[in-house]
Design a protein around this motif. Structure first.
Motif, PDB file in Angstrom:
ATOM      1  N   PRO A  72       0.822  -1.216   0.000  1.00 22.14           N
ATOM      2  CA  PRO A  72       0.000   0.000   0.000  1.00 22.14           C
ATOM      3  C   PRO A  72       0.860   1.272   0.000  1.00 22.14           C
ATOM      4  N   PRO A  73       0.654   2.159  -1.002  1.00 16.60           N
ATOM      5  CA  PRO A  73       1.530   3.330  -1.163  1.00 16.60           C
ATOM      6  C   PRO A  73       1.632   4.210   0.079  1.00 16.60           C
ATOM      7  N   LEU A  74       0.599   4.241   0.897  1.00 16.92           N
ATOM      8  CA  LEU A  74       0.634   5.130   2.070  1.00 16.92           C
ATOM      9  C   LEU A  74       1.166   4.429   3.327  1.00 16.92           C
ATOM     10  N   PRO A 128      -8.906   2.175  -3.100  1.00 17.29           N
ATOM     11  CA  PRO A 128      -8.783   1.943  -1.651  1.00 17.29           C
ATOM     12  C   PRO A 128      -7.984   3.028  -0.939  1.00 17.29           C
ATOM     13  N   HIS A 129      -7.428   3.992  -1.704  1.00 16.04           N
ATOM     14  CA  HIS A 129      -6.523   4.961  -1.099  1.00 16.04           C
ATOM     15  C   HIS A 129      -7.129   6.364  -1.035  1.00 16.04           C
ATOM     16  N   LEU A 130      -7.386   6.943  -2.197  1.00 16.55           N
ATOM     17  CA  LEU A 130      -7.717   8.373  -2.260  1.00 16.55           C
ATOM     18  C   LEU A 130      -9.054   8.686  -1.603  1.00 16.55           C
ATOM     19  N   PHE A 155      -6.142  21.035  -6.661  1.00 15.18           N
ATOM     20  CA  PHE A 155      -6.184  19.889  -5.750  1.00 15.18           C
ATOM     21  C   PHE A 155      -7.421  19.951  -4.856  1.00 15.18           C
ATOM     22  N   TRP A 156      -7.627  21.138  -4.236  1.00 18.18           N
ATOM     23  CA  TRP A 156      -8.721  21.233  -3.259  1.00 18.18           C
ATOM     24  C   TRP A 156     -10.092  21.344  -3.918  1.00 18.18           C
ATOM     25  N   THR A 157     -10.117  21.734  -5.196  1.00 13.33           N
ATOM     26  CA  THR A 157     -11.389  21.715  -5.946  1.00 13.33           C
ATOM     27  C   THR A 157     -11.790  20.261  -6.198  1.00 13.33           C
ATOM     28  N   PHE A 158     -10.801  19.445  -6.561  1.00 15.44           N
ATOM     29  CA  PHE A 158     -11.090  18.023  -6.795  1.00 15.44           C
ATOM     30  C   PHE A 158     -11.603  17.358  -5.511  1.00 15.44           C
ATOM     31  N   LEU A 159     -10.848  17.560  -4.424  1.00 17.37           N
ATOM     32  CA  LEU A 159     -11.262  16.921  -3.170  1.00 17.37           C
ATOM     33  C   LEU A 159     -12.632  17.418  -2.734  1.00 17.37           C
ATOM     34  N   SER A 160     -12.873  18.740  -2.943  1.00 12.53           N
ATOM     35  CA  SER A 160     -14.179  19.303  -2.539  1.00 12.53           C
ATOM     36  C   SER A 160     -15.311  18.691  -3.349  1.00 12.53           C
ATOM     37  N   THR A 217      -1.889  10.525   8.517  1.00  8.07           N
ATOM     38  CA  THR A 217      -2.387  10.886   7.183  1.00  8.07           C
ATOM     39  C   THR A 217      -1.574  12.045   6.629  1.00  8.07           C
ATOM     40  N   PHE A 218      -1.267  13.005   7.530  1.00  3.39           N
ATOM     41  CA  PHE A 218      -0.538  14.200   7.069  1.00  3.39           C
ATOM     42  C   PHE A 218       0.961  13.951   7.229  1.00  3.39           C
ATOM     43  N   THR A 219       1.585  13.465   6.182  1.00  5.86           N
ATOM     44  CA  THR A 219       3.038  13.258   6.158  1.00  5.86           C
ATOM     45  C   THR A 219       3.645  14.383   5.323  1.00  5.86           C
TER      46      THR A 219
HETATM   47  C1  LIG Z   1      -4.166  16.005   2.424  1.00  6.08           C
HETATM   48  C2  LIG Z   1      -4.941  14.745   2.391  1.00  6.08           C
HETATM   49  C3  LIG Z   1      -4.787  13.789   3.519  1.00  6.08           C
HETATM   50  C4  LIG Z   1      -5.773  14.493   1.354  1.00  6.08           C
HETATM   51  C5  LIG Z   1      -6.561  13.230   1.218  1.00  6.08           C
HETATM   52  C6  LIG Z   1      -6.296  12.644  -0.152  1.00  6.08           C
HETATM   53  C7  LIG Z   1      -4.964  11.866  -0.201  1.00  6.08           C
HETATM   54  C8  LIG Z   1      -5.100  10.583   0.601  1.00  6.08           C
HETATM   55  C9  LIG Z   1      -4.627  11.594  -1.693  1.00  6.08           C
HETATM   56  C10 LIG Z   1      -4.436  12.916  -2.469  1.00  6.08           C
HETATM   57  C11 LIG Z   1      -3.324  12.694  -3.496  1.00  6.08           C
HETATM   58  C12 LIG Z   1      -3.190  11.156  -3.507  1.00  6.08           C
HETATM   59  C13 LIG Z   1      -1.984  10.549  -4.120  1.00  6.08           C
HETATM   60  C14 LIG Z   1      -1.592   9.275  -3.718  1.00  6.08           C
HETATM   61  C15 LIG Z   1      -2.247   8.566  -2.554  1.00  6.08           C
HETATM   62  C16 LIG Z   1      -3.498   9.271  -2.003  1.00  6.08           C
HETATM   63  C17 LIG Z   1      -3.351  10.790  -2.019  1.00  6.08           C
HETATM   64  C18 LIG Z   1      -2.182  11.237  -1.170  1.00  6.08           C
HETATM   65  C19 LIG Z   1      -0.359   8.611  -4.282  1.00  6.08           C
HETATM   66  C20 LIG Z   1       0.761   8.852  -3.279  1.00  6.08           C
HETATM   67  C21 LIG Z   1      -0.578   7.085  -4.491  1.00  6.08           C
HETATM   68  C22 LIG Z   1       0.616   6.385  -5.100  1.00  6.08           C
HETATM   69  C23 LIG Z   1       1.347   7.154  -6.139  1.00  6.08           C
HETATM   70  O1  LIG Z   1       2.058   6.556  -6.937  1.00  6.08           O
HETATM   71  C24 LIG Z   1       1.312   8.635  -6.171  1.00  6.08           C
HETATM   72  C25 LIG Z   1      -0.016   9.201  -5.675  1.00  6.08           C
HETATM   73  C26 LIG Z   1       0.042  10.719  -5.640  1.00  6.08           C
HETATM   74  C27 LIG Z   1      -1.343  11.277  -5.251  1.00  6.08           C
END
Ligand SMILES: CC(C)=CCC[C@@H](C)[C@H]1CC[C@H]2C3=C(CC[C@]12C)[C@@]1(C)CCC(=O)C[C@@H]1CC3
Ligand SMILES: NC(=O)C1=CN([C@@H]2O[C@H](COP(=O)(O)OP(=O)(O)OC[C@H]3O[C@@H](n4cnc5c(N)ncnc54)[C@H](O)[C@@H]3O)[C@@H](O)[C@H]2O)C=CC1
Length: 333
Positions: free
Chosen positions: A71-73, A170-172, A236-241, A284-286
């Motif tokens: 898992p990337p995170l 499963p991540h974003l 970025f924040w427009t997408f998340l919103s 989450t915040f790295t």
């Molecule tokens: C600030 C915050 C906690 C936002 C929530 C969303 C994030 C979990 C995603 C936003 C950009 C995403 C991202 C990846 C994982 C999930 C996020 C950090 C990767 C690190 C996944 C694996 C990759 O190869 C690169 C991706 C870049 C963007």
């Protein structure tokens, strides 16, 4: 052409399997876990680091798509090195022994990212000399060994997606929702005007299959890396919103200075490192996620358009709509 999708039970891998089947290709799947059952697919369970596990899955296979990763995170350096570097070397060796002719690696656009702005990044940019996390560190090693393995009888190519999203992600989306549910999505990091590539999963799948079909004797794609994006960078924040509001959560309205949050993330990272022998904390915040949230990082897919005729097949808005529908179970109650 029979395909083997290594990591085929994962988010991207399963979508690749579905599309290959719909295009009439025979497909094997290799993964360390099973997440689905389909009579048309033989799922080989095993560890890609083990030759004895992998060889049976390669029988009769002419093309491999390798999209497996821890898992990337997660933050497990040893596991990332074992799977993404050592495991990929094992896949290359097994492919050559089994007579596989083509290998597509799912790399990452992040292999050139060091936390500073990247605007319309191209594939000739140098690899990050100081990768921000162990995942990126090992994705760089992985891409290097795969592209170096390219030869006259084993053709390799790396696909570099960025910010993949879509059904079964499963991540974003799950991380975004969990962060909102924990009350940590009330603020945007930075001024909210950083442009970023988010790529709908079916566009990434399309890029992988085009890459596989483009490999061959004298092909211009052999031994090269290609960005695959939606070609629609968005704030970025427009997408998340859009995701949050679509799932009935409040969108962040206020701003926190990027440098302040980045400094806090560095301090938190130090504590996580010091506490690791006692407790494995996964914040989450790295530094990496804060930089991803607060800087520009979008890439040119012109090379993929030119060399393999790539075009995104699903627009960003349509992808967002389909993703929100698929995650209705995560909507705010
Ligand atoms: C600030 C915050 C906690 C936002 C929530 C969303 C994030 C979990 C995603 C936003 C950009 C995403 C991202 C990846 C994982 C999930 C996020 C950090 C990767 C690190 C996944 C694996 C990759 O190869 C690169 C991706 C870049 C963007
Ligand atoms: N999710 C994203 O935003 C991005 C992902 N990528 C890359 O895309 C690929 C797929 O990522 P996702 O689908 O998001 O990940 P995922 O975590 O959903 O899928 C990875 C799969 O690999 C399998 N796997 C892990 N270790 C294994 C081992 N030792 N042996 C066999 N199988 C193993 C897992 O079981 C899982 O099914 C990865 O290579 C990742 O680096 C690249 C850019 C962005």
């Amino acid at each position: 052409m029979r395909f083997l999708v290594i990591g085929g039970c994962g988010f991207l891998g399963r979508h690749i399997v579905d599309e290959l089947l719909s295009r009439g290709f025979p497909v094997n799947v290799f993964d360390i876990r099973s997440t689905f059952d389909d009579g048309r697919v033989k799922i080989f369970l095993g560890d890609l680091c083990k030759k004895e596990d992998l060889m049976p899955a390669l029988e009769g296979v002419s093309a491999v798509i390798h999209c497996a990763t821890p898992p990337p995170l997660s933050n497990n350096r040893a596991l990332f090195h074992k799977v993404n570097h050592d495991g990929t070397l094992n896949i290359i060796a097994c492919c050559k022994e089994a007579g596989v002719k083509r290998m597509v690696l799912t790399s990452s656009a992040s292999v050139v990212y060091e936390g500073s702005d990247i605007k319309n990044g191209v594939e000739t940019m140098p690899y990050a000399s100081k990768p921000m996390d162990y995942y990126t560190e090992t994705k760089i090693l992985q891409e290097k060994v795969v592209l170096q393995a390219n030869s006259d009888d084993f053709y390799t190519v790396a696909v570099r997606p960025h910010g993949i999203f879509g059904p079964r992600d499963p991540h974003l989306v799950p991380t975004t929702v969990r962060t909102a549910q924990a009350g940590k999505m009330k603020f945007m990091i930075g001024n909210g005007e950083n442009l970023v590539d988010f790529t709908f999963v079916r566009n990434v799948v399309h890029g992988h299959i085009l890459a596989a079909e483009s490999l061959g004797p004298g092909s211009k794609v052999n031994g090269k890396a290609y960005h695959i994006t939606n070609d629609e960078p968005i704030y970025f924040w427009t997408f998340l919103s859009k995701i949050l509001v679509g799932l009935k959560y409040d969108a962040p309205k206020r701003h926190l200075p990027f440098t302040f949050i980045y400094f806090l993330a560095l301090i938190l990272n130090l504590f996580v490192f010091l506490l690791k022998p006692i407790k494995d904390i996964k914040p989450t915040f790295t530094p990496m996620t804060v930089c991803l949230a607060g800087t520009h990082h979008y890439y040119s897919s012109e090379a993929a358009k030119k060399d393999m005729g790539y075009r995104p097949i699903v627009s960003l808005d349509d992808g967002i709509e389909e993703t929100i529908r698929s995650f209705s179970h995560l909507s705010k109650k």
